[in-house]
Scaffold this active site. Structure first.
Site, PDB file in Angstrom:
ATOM      1  N   GLU A 253       0.883  -1.169   0.000  1.00 21.23           N
ATOM      2  CA  GLU A 253       0.000   0.000   0.000  1.00 21.23           C
ATOM      3  C   GLU A 253       0.911   1.206   0.000  1.00 21.23           C
ATOM      4  OE1 GLU A 253      -1.606   3.169   0.639  1.00 21.23           O
ATOM      5  OE2 GLU A 253      -1.866   2.545   2.724  1.00 21.23           O
ATOM      6  N   CYS A 287      -1.789   8.863   2.958  1.00 24.89           N
ATOM      7  CA  CYS A 287      -1.650   8.402   1.576  1.00 24.89           C
ATOM      8  C   CYS A 287      -2.858   8.776   0.736  1.00 24.89           C
ATOM      9  CB  CYS A 287      -1.424   6.897   1.545  1.00 24.89           C
ATOM     10  SG  CYS A 287      -2.746   5.947   2.332  1.00 24.89           S
TER      11      CYS A 287
END
Length: 486
Positions: A253, A287
């Protein structure tokens, strides 16, 4: 008082074999918040030894017993909300609301993982051979190497271990140098108190200069069967290459260059509030943060006025001040990096609508730019700070082209009052996640979470997390004897 922590190996707090320690700094004050053991290669091997030795008994533990540990850990985490908030402020400069959100979501990740432990797994297959029963069975892999980042330390620290453990694996966590307690040791403390057996979860901390070597030793150990990494795209490429060299699967990720798209029929008040939340939550160090806000031409002037005015009112500074929205970045050097991105963009023709200037230590003000050209680094680089770029579009084709003009593909928000229109745009945006009539930052423990392109591969959440950290075996049971030709 400076906090002192050691490695967690086989259920015991132990120093590094070398006796070395590393400093953990408070990003707002610059002072030493904690010291942690600085693991070397032999310490990493000790941690893998413990995880490997514990694997068979953990994988064989009754699912209901494993589930009980997870549920108790979730309740304990909720109970330690204030302790967690103090840790996150001291290590990562987190504001209290962000810390409380971390606790709540991390606890629910544990609860969702508990549910996944006893959920049905595998399939009964239609066998070609008469009198044969075919099964597809999900089984744990073994030892998982997990890398826990600092920016959402409880959420991502729990996510680093929850699905692998729920699937029946054991884990060695390499904790971030910037929040080793919150993202690693604190999470392990909670699970240990909840009854997790010794050796099932081990945590190594390291000095910053040893990060690459620590990761290499961990990934290359033959007993480590999978890698779980959350972090930047640049480091993720290295981790993926190391894992691939050893033929090990890696769930990655990675970074985002996310857009919030404001369509022509959007409610302006909602759009301004949603975009501001997306851009400036946790000082943009998520993110999923909205690096880019794309606004339809018909709304651009008024949206820009309102959004810029709102950004200008967001207080930046001490995370302990309840009125602070934009706390410090993880370090003064991180703030300098963000300031350099802004300066480069301005030098190439961009306009600062609010914010900018030099940071004060690790604190960078909320900043909004427009007219950022493609040759500016900020156009493609993930800001990972309280900075966004406003851009406009005349039609859906242009909006989609702008949103997709990035190597990343994590998430997107589309603000509209017309869900049908929003869905039509969403289907064309190349991201792993999209939210219609909402902004880009969202996380639910049961949903498939992850990106495409350079934002990584693999999915966390619910059954997808279990599948990511288990393998499928084909097993047959012959209920009658077969006939062989010789």
């Amino acid at each position: 008082m400076v906090v002192n922590r050691e490695l967690l190996i086989d259920g015991k707090d132990v120093p590094a074999l070398s006796g070395r320690t590393a400093e953990d700094l408070n990003p707002f004050t610059g002072e030493v918040y904690a010291t942690v053991a600085a693991a070397g290669p032999r310490d990493v091997t000790r941690a893998v030894d413990a995880a490997d030795a514990a694997f068979a008994r953990w994988a064989a533990l009754a699912p209901f017993d494993r589930r009980a540990i997870f549920l108790k850990a979730a309740d304990l985490l909720d109970d330690r909300r204030e302790r967690a908030a103090g840790l996150m402020a001291g290590e990562a400069g987190a504001t209290r609301p962000w810390a409380y959100f971390n606790v709540a979501l991390a606890a629910n990740i544990l609860r969702e993982s508990a549910a996944a432990i006893t959920a049905p797994r595998g399939e009964v297959l239609s066998a070609q051979q008469e009198g044969t029963l075919g099964l597809a069975i999900r089984e744990p892999l073994g030892v998982v190497a997990a890398f826990a980042p600092w920016n959402a330390p409880l959420i991502l620290g729990v996510r680093a271990v929850a699905a692998p453990l729920a699937a029946g694996n054991t884990v060695v966590v390499k904790a971030s140098e910037d929040a080793p307690i919150a993202c690693g040791l604190f999470v392990a403390d909670v699970l240990r108190e909840a009854g997790l057996p010794d050796g099932v979860l081990n945590v190594v901390t390291n000095a910053r200069e040893d990060a690459a070597e620590t990761a290499e030793v961990l990934i290359s150990d033959s007993r480590v069967r999978a890698v779980n990494f959350t972090g930047s795209t640049d480091v993720g490429r290295i981790v993926a290459a190391r894992a691939a060299a050893h033929l090990k699967p890696a769930v990655l990720e990675l970074g985002g260059k996310n857009a919030v798209i404001v369509l022509a029929d959007a409610d302006l008040d909602h759009a301004v509030d949603a975009a501001a939340f997306s851009v400036f939550l946790n000082s943009g160090q998520i993110c999923m943060s909205g690096d880019r806000v794309l606004v339809h031409d018909s709304l651009a002037a008024e949206f820009t006025r309102r959004f810029t005015a709102k950004a200008a009112t967001l207080r930046a500074g001490d995370p302990g001040d309840p009125h602070t929205v934009v706390g410090p970045l993880i370090s003064a050097s991180a703030a300098e990096r963000v300031a350099a991105l802004v300066e480069d963009a301005v030098a190439r023709g961009a306009t600062v609508l609010t914010g900018g200037g030099r940071p004060e230590g690790a604190v960078h003000p909320a900043t909004v730019l427009t007219g950022v050209p493609k040759d500016a680094e900020l156009h493609y680089a993930e800001a990972f700070g309280p900075v966004c770029v406003l851009d406009t579009f005349a039609d859906d084709d242009t909006a989609v082209a702008l949103a997709n003009d990035t190597e990343n593909g994590l998430t997107c928000g589309i603000i509209t009052e017309n869900a049908t229109h929003g869905l039509a745009v969403a289907r064309r945006v190349r991201t792993g996640i999209v939210h219609i009539n909402d902004q880009s930052v969202a996380d639910e423990p049961h949903a498939p979470f992850g990106g495409v392109k350079a934002s990584g591969h693999g999915r966390f959440g619910g059954r997808w997390g279990i599948e990511a950290f288990s393998s499928t075996r084909w097993v047959t049971i012959a209920t009658q004897r077969a006939h062989y030709p010789f």
